[in-house]
Design a protein around this motif. Sequence first.
Motif, PDB file in Angstrom:
ATOM      1  N   GLU A  69       0.808  -1.222   0.000  1.00 41.79           N
ATOM      2  CA  GLU A  69       0.000   0.000   0.000  1.00 41.79           C
ATOM      3  C   GLU A  69       0.842   1.274   0.000  1.00 41.79           C
ATOM      4  OE1 GLU A  69      -3.262  -0.230  -0.443  1.00 41.79           O
ATOM      5  OE2 GLU A  69      -3.022  -2.407  -0.423  1.00 41.79           O
ATOM      6  N   ALA A  70       2.128   1.147  -0.294  1.00 41.70           N
ATOM      7  CA  ALA A  70       3.026   2.304  -0.254  1.00 41.70           C
ATOM      8  C   ALA A  70       2.619   3.350  -1.287  1.00 41.70           C
ATOM      9  CB  ALA A  70       4.467   1.859  -0.503  1.00 41.70           C
ATOM     10  N   THR A  71       2.514   4.580  -0.825  1.00 42.07           N
ATOM     11  CA  THR A  71       2.265   5.700  -1.731  1.00 42.07           C
ATOM     12  C   THR A  71       3.434   6.682  -1.724  1.00 42.07           C
ATOM     13  OG1 THR A  71       1.073   6.952  -0.030  1.00 42.07           O
ATOM     14  CG2 THR A  71      -0.248   5.540  -1.468  1.00 42.07           C
ATOM     15  N   LEU A  72       4.221   6.652  -0.666  1.00 44.46           N
ATOM     16  CA  LEU A  72       5.400   7.520  -0.607  1.00 44.46           C
ATOM     17  C   LEU A  72       6.436   7.024  -1.613  1.00 44.46           C
ATOM     18  CD1 LEU A  72       5.794   7.747   3.264  1.00 44.46           C
ATOM     19  CD2 LEU A  72       5.230   9.658   1.737  1.00 44.46           C
ATOM     20  N   PRO A  73       7.154   7.928  -2.255  1.00 48.34           N
ATOM     21  CA  PRO A  73       8.234   7.500  -3.153  1.00 48.34           C
ATOM     22  C   PRO A  73       9.289   6.706  -2.383  1.00 48.34           C
ATOM     23  CG  PRO A  73       7.795   9.861  -3.372  1.00 48.34           C
ATOM     24  CD  PRO A  73       7.012   9.381  -2.193  1.00 48.34           C
ATOM     25  N   ASP A  74       9.919   5.759  -3.061  1.00 47.27           N
ATOM     26  CA  ASP A  74      10.845   4.877  -2.360  1.00 47.27           C
ATOM     27  C   ASP A  74      12.041   5.630  -1.781  1.00 47.27           C
ATOM     28  OD1 ASP A  74      11.012   2.114  -1.506  1.00 47.27           O
ATOM     29  OD2 ASP A  74      12.939   2.129  -2.549  1.00 47.27           O
ATOM     30  N   ASN A  75      12.511   6.692  -2.442  1.00 49.81           N
ATOM     31  CA  ASN A  75      13.638   7.441  -1.878  1.00 49.81           C
ATOM     32  C   ASN A  75      13.251   8.059  -0.534  1.00 49.81           C
ATOM     33  OD1 ASN A  75      11.937   9.246  -3.472  1.00 49.81           O
ATOM     34  ND2 ASN A  75      13.497  10.815  -3.157  1.00 49.81           N
ATOM     35  N   VAL A  76      12.005   8.501  -0.408  1.00 51.22           N
ATOM     36  CA  VAL A  76      11.509   9.064   0.852  1.00 51.22           C
ATOM     37  C   VAL A  76      11.428   7.963   1.904  1.00 51.22           C
ATOM     38  CG1 VAL A  76       9.466  10.110   1.941  1.00 51.22           C
ATOM     39  CG2 VAL A  76      10.314  10.988  -0.254  1.00 51.22           C
ATOM     40  N   LEU A 150       4.168  20.338   8.603  1.00 50.13           N
ATOM     41  CA  LEU A 150       4.931  20.344   7.356  1.00 50.13           C
ATOM     42  C   LEU A 150       4.739  19.026   6.601  1.00 50.13           C
ATOM     43  CD1 LEU A 150       6.823  21.799   5.449  1.00 50.13           C
ATOM     44  CD2 LEU A 150       8.747  20.958   6.832  1.00 50.13           C
ATOM     45  N   ALA A 151       4.695  17.927   7.321  1.00 55.04           N
ATOM     46  CA  ALA A 151       4.451  16.628   6.673  1.00 55.04           C
ATOM     47  C   ALA A 151       3.076  16.621   5.998  1.00 55.04           C
ATOM     48  CB  ALA A 151       4.571  15.496   7.690  1.00 55.04           C
ATOM     49  N   ILE A 152       2.073  17.141   6.674  1.00 54.66           N
ATOM     50  CA  ILE A 152       0.720  17.207   6.095  1.00 54.66           C
ATOM     51  C   ILE A 152       0.732  18.076   4.838  1.00 54.66           C
ATOM     52  CG2 ILE A 152      -1.647  18.043   6.468  1.00 54.66           C
ATOM     53  CD1 ILE A 152      -1.066  15.466   7.976  1.00 54.66           C
ATOM     54  N   ARG A 153       1.388  19.230   4.894  1.00 52.83           N
ATOM     55  CA  ARG A 153       1.458  20.117   3.717  1.00 52.83           C
ATOM     56  C   ARG A 153       2.239  19.461   2.585  1.00 52.83           C
ATOM     57  NH1 ARG A 153       2.584  23.999   7.533  1.00 52.83           N
ATOM     58  NH2 ARG A 153       4.734  24.267   6.821  1.00 52.83           N
ATOM     59  N   GLN A 157      -2.568  13.954   4.287  1.00 57.36           N
ATOM     60  CA  GLN A 157      -2.838  13.171   5.491  1.00 57.36           C
ATOM     61  C   GLN A 157      -2.505  11.691   5.309  1.00 57.36           C
ATOM     62  OE1 GLN A 157      -4.172  14.541   8.655  1.00 57.36           O
ATOM     63  NE2 GLN A 157      -3.050  12.664   9.121  1.00 57.36           N
ATOM     64  N   HIS A 158      -2.961  11.093   4.209  1.00 59.12           N
ATOM     65  CA  HIS A 158      -2.750   9.655   4.018  1.00 59.12           C
ATOM     66  C   HIS A 158      -1.265   9.286   4.013  1.00 59.12           C
ATOM     67  CE1 HIS A 158      -3.285   5.571   2.636  1.00 59.12           C
ATOM     68  NE2 HIS A 158      -2.397   5.832   1.690  1.00 59.12           N
ATOM     69  N   ALA A 159      -0.473   9.997   3.242  1.00 65.09           N
ATOM     70  CA  ALA A 159       0.954   9.673   3.158  1.00 65.09           C
ATOM     71  C   ALA A 159       1.696  10.029   4.449  1.00 65.09           C
ATOM     72  CB  ALA A 159       1.592  10.364   1.956  1.00 65.09           C
ATOM     73  N   THR A 160       1.232  11.034   5.175  1.00 64.09           N
ATOM     74  CA  THR A 160       1.818  11.326   6.486  1.00 64.09           C
ATOM     75  C   THR A 160       1.534  10.177   7.442  1.00 64.09           C
ATOM     76  OG1 THR A 160       1.666  13.718   6.163  1.00 64.09           O
ATOM     77  CG2 THR A 160       1.816  12.935   8.443  1.00 64.09           C
TER      78      THR A 160
END
Length: 188
Positions: A69-76, A150-153, A157-160
């Motif tokens: 379910e990963a949505t964040l880029p892998d480098n992140v 800052l994470a939310i911005r 929300q979902h990726a945070t």
Amino acid sequence: MRLPLIPPDQLTAEQKPLYDDMRKGIASNFNAFKVEREDGALMGPWNPWLHEPKIGRAIWDFTLAMTAEATLPDNVRQIAILVVGARFDAAYEIYAHIAVAEREGMTPERLSTLTADLKPADLSPEENVAFDVAYALSRGGVLPEPVYSLAIRTFGQHATNELIYLVGLYALVSVTLNGFNVPVPERE
């Protein structure tokens, strides 16, 4: 190493389905580093999870969900994982995720800085936020409001949420590795 590796022919009826599922998932998601001995015994965090298959199954399912379910880029994701591994000084986690990050092109200078538990100067804005979230959470206490905002911005929300869960998962992995003194295989 405090728990012996379990050769496949010595698995119990309760361990065997978990082992098979882990091997399948490892082959498709965790193949940049050494995960099993020549006889098929699983190394890394998978061995302790096999020793307690009911708990191991829950952790493995969480690991799979975080991967599928990963949505964040892998480098992140790799920045956050390496921050946690460095904070806990979890040798196998650092070994494994250096291999993943190298395969994805992360520079030796950046890897050196991250594994020294320091912030690289060349992070993208997204990587910078991932570093700050992972760094703050892995030190304990409430995530500071400016970091959370800052994470939310940056991610929404979902990726945070995903980032916070990722830090928690790899803190669990690190504690597992350190608690059972899981060694690092030799790099080839």
